[in-house]
Design a protein around this motif. Structure first.
Motif, PDB file in Angstrom:
ATOM      1  N   LYS A 183      10.841  35.493  23.151  1.00 41.36           N
ATOM      2  CA  LYS A 183       9.937  36.577  22.709  1.00 41.36           C
ATOM      3  C   LYS A 183       8.539  36.407  23.295  1.00 41.36           C
ATOM      4  O   LYS A 183       7.517  36.667  22.634  1.00 41.36           O
ATOM      5  N   LYS A 184       8.495  35.975  24.542  1.00 42.06           N
ATOM      6  CA  LYS A 184       7.208  35.612  25.133  1.00 42.06           C
ATOM      7  C   LYS A 184       6.236  36.792  25.228  1.00 42.06           C
ATOM      8  O   LYS A 184       5.049  36.663  24.908  1.00 42.06           O
ATOM      9  N   ALA A 185       6.752  37.948  25.632  1.00 42.10           N
ATOM     10  CA  ALA A 185       5.859  39.111  25.787  1.00 42.10           C
ATOM     11  C   ALA A 185       5.259  39.516  24.444  1.00 42.10           C
ATOM     12  O   ALA A 185       4.072  39.863  24.358  1.00 42.10           O
ATOM     13  N   GLU A 186       6.066  39.437  23.393  1.00 45.58           N
ATOM     14  CA  GLU A 186       5.546  39.804  22.072  1.00 45.58           C
ATOM     15  C   GLU A 186       4.482  38.827  21.589  1.00 45.58           C
ATOM     16  O   GLU A 186       3.465  39.213  21.021  1.00 45.58           O
ATOM     17  N   LEU A 187       4.733  37.532  21.835  1.00 41.56           N
ATOM     18  CA  LEU A 187       3.758  36.517  21.436  1.00 41.56           C
ATOM     19  C   LEU A 187       2.458  36.687  22.226  1.00 41.56           C
ATOM     20  O   LEU A 187       1.355  36.613  21.672  1.00 41.56           O
ATOM     21  N   GLU A 243       8.067  34.631   4.394  1.00 43.59           N
ATOM     22  CA  GLU A 243       6.700  35.047   4.019  1.00 43.59           C
ATOM     23  C   GLU A 243       5.743  33.857   4.029  1.00 43.59           C
ATOM     24  O   GLU A 243       4.604  33.973   4.468  1.00 43.59           O
ATOM     25  N   LEU A 244       6.212  32.723   3.553  1.00 42.17           N
ATOM     26  CA  LEU A 244       5.362  31.521   3.556  1.00 42.17           C
ATOM     27  C   LEU A 244       4.952  31.154   4.977  1.00 42.17           C
ATOM     28  O   LEU A 244       3.766  30.981   5.268  1.00 42.17           O
ATOM     29  N   TRP A 245       5.938  31.049   5.875  1.00 40.62           N
ATOM     30  CA  TRP A 245       5.624  30.593   7.238  1.00 40.62           C
ATOM     31  C   TRP A 245       4.797  31.623   7.987  1.00 40.62           C
ATOM     32  O   TRP A 245       3.885  31.279   8.741  1.00 40.62           O
ATOM     33  N   LYS A 246       5.065  32.912   7.759  1.00 41.60           N
ATOM     34  CA  LYS A 246       4.264  33.946   8.422  1.00 41.60           C
ATOM     35  C   LYS A 246       2.838  33.986   7.864  1.00 41.60           C
ATOM     36  O   LYS A 246       1.900  34.324   8.585  1.00 41.60           O
ATOM     37  N   ALA A 253       5.054  35.441  14.149  1.00 39.86           N
ATOM     38  CA  ALA A 253       5.997  36.329  13.440  1.00 39.86           C
ATOM     39  C   ALA A 253       7.247  36.678  14.258  1.00 39.86           C
ATOM     40  O   ALA A 253       8.363  36.603  13.721  1.00 39.86           O
ATOM     41  N   PRO A 254       7.110  37.026  15.542  1.00 35.59           N
ATOM     42  CA  PRO A 254       8.343  37.419  16.264  1.00 35.59           C
ATOM     43  C   PRO A 254       9.408  36.317  16.296  1.00 35.59           C
ATOM     44  O   PRO A 254      10.599  36.614  16.195  1.00 35.59           O
ATOM     45  N   VAL A 255       8.994  35.073  16.431  1.00 31.95           N
ATOM     46  CA  VAL A 255       9.994  33.998  16.505  1.00 31.95           C
ATOM     47  C   VAL A 255      10.374  33.477  15.118  1.00 31.95           C
ATOM     48  O   VAL A 255      11.511  33.039  14.910  1.00 31.95           O
ATOM     49  N   LEU A 256       9.467  33.567  14.166  1.00 30.71           N
ATOM     50  CA  LEU A 256       9.829  33.190  12.788  1.00 30.71           C
ATOM     51  C   LEU A 256      10.862  34.169  12.232  1.00 30.71           C
ATOM     52  O   LEU A 256      11.794  33.757  11.524  1.00 30.71           O
TER      53      LEU A 256
END
Ligand SMILES: Cc1ncc(C(=O)O)c(CO)c1O
Length: 381
Positions: A183-187, A243-246, A253-256
């Motif tokens: 998800k590199k482009a999103e990150l 929700e905790l990690w985000k 978020a994209p990879v979580l």
């Protein structure tokens, strides 16, 4: 090579990284080798791995580096962040290291073992071994060998059947590991100033201990590991508490989101130290002998390096001398792994990697060791 007509034979318990490495090394020295894997299908369940030059040198000695390079990468920096501000970016120009997925590394080793003529039996569950060189299965089948390798993990039946004593220490933290799309482009869109090819160790010690280890494994796959104390039910939950990690790392978020889709498992950090790594014709390597905390990313590396050196040590001996050669192997090769276990446990206990600039000095001792040019060949150890 021995001049006796008898072709030396090894039985290996476990077709993980340690067992396959020992098998390849022995086969290349002229041994017949049979590996027993209790799983019905030969595959690796884990997520990602970092290999340093100690293990890469073994893969190089096997002629596997081109294959490894095709499916792995070297991130430009090992970046450490505390509460999301950068503490250090370590380039480590003098150290050879690669990141990859565990299934990929496993397939490279399994294919190499097959090419070397190693016999791999799946659905073959080892129950124990004798120091005289008999391996037996759960169904009672027995196999005789000149050398037995117990590479059967932290719960090793070979180790326990021999009554080898060990000490196991647990640490307060543990980790869940996932393979997800990059998800590199999103990150990049979310946080353009970050080099998303870096390995990034996101530490948070306040208000609570939560760490995300972000490790690109190749162009398409990301190894993401989430650390939390074992007494934190939300941080250690799998599937993850999204929700905790985000809330801690919204930019991930994209990879979580992807990690939350994976079943996963939380592993508490632990260190296992044995009274002895060998008994008679049996040698233990990998997690059966020296399971360690992953802070320095050397669990697999030490498994590969010790599997290689034990195969070399046994090959340099005649058949009668193998038990003594194994004792000498442990005497020479073990201390470096002992120190690696100590350092990894210390980092795990203190959470000291959070302060960055960690890959310098004594910490690099294991990485810089060359098992293909072992201390066994030095006059003075
Ligand atoms: C490469 C690496 N480094 C550090 C840790 C760690 O937990 O400290 C882990 C987790 O397995 C790693 O995979």
């Amino acid at each position: 090579m021995s001049s006796t007509p008898h072709r030396r034979h090894a039985e290996v318990s476990g077709a993980g990284f340690a067992g396959l490495t020992a098998s390849i090394a022995l086969a290349r020295q002229g041994w017949t080798v049979r590996v027993h894997e209790r799983a019905e299908v030969l595959r690796e369940q884990g997520a990602g791995i970092v290999l340093w030059q100690n293990s890469l040198r073994v893969l190089d000695a096997f002629g596997l580096i081109d294959e490894i390079n095709e499916g792995s990468m070297t991130p430009p920096f090992y970046e450490t962040r505390m509460q999301n501000s950068i503490v250090s970016d370590e380039a480590m120009p003098d150290i050879w290291w690669r990141t990859m997925t565990r299934p990929f590394l496993h397939s490279v080793l399994a294919n190499a073992a097959r090419r070397e003529g190693v016999e791999i039996l799946t659905g073959s569950t080892v129950a124990g071994a004798t120091e005289q060189g008999t391996l037996w299965l759960e169904d009672g089948t027995e196999f005789e060998a000149d050398l037995i390798i117990g590479a059967d993990g932290v719960g090793s039946p070979v180790r326990d059947s021999l009554g080898i004593e060990f000490d196991r220490q647990t640490s307060r933290d543990g980790i869940s590991r996932f393979l997800v799309p990059r998800k590199k482009a999103e990150l990049q869109a979310i946080e353009p100033d970050t080099d998303w090819d870096n390995m990034i160790d996101f530490w948070n010690l306040e208000p609570r201990v939560l760490r995300v280890l972000y490790t690109p494994a190749n162009e398409n796959e990301l190894y993401i590991a989430l650390m939390a104390p074992s007494d934190d039910p939300d941080g250690s939950a799998v599937p993850i508490d999204l929700e905790l990690w985000k809330s801690i790392h919204p930019q991930l978020a994209p990879v979580l989101d992807e990690a939350a889709k994976v079943e996963g498992k939380y592993y508490g950090y632990q260190t296992t130290r044995l009274e002895q790594w060998t008994k008679g014709r049996v040698a233990l390597v990998g997690d059966s002998a020296h399971a360690m905390c992953p802070a320095l990313a050397q669990g697999g590396g030490c498994a590969i390096m010790n599997a290689y050196t034990v195969a070399q040590a046994a090959s340099e001996s005649d058949i009668a001398g193998i038990p003594a050669a194994l004792v000498e192997w442990e005497r020479v090769e073990r201390p470096i792994t002992d120190r690696c276990q100590d350092r990894s446990q210390e980092y795990a206990n203190t959470r000291g990697m959070a302060y960055g600039n960690q890959f310098t000095g004594d910490v690099n001792e294991t990485t810089l060791y060359d098992p293909t040019n072992s201390h066994r060949h030095d006059a003075v150890v």
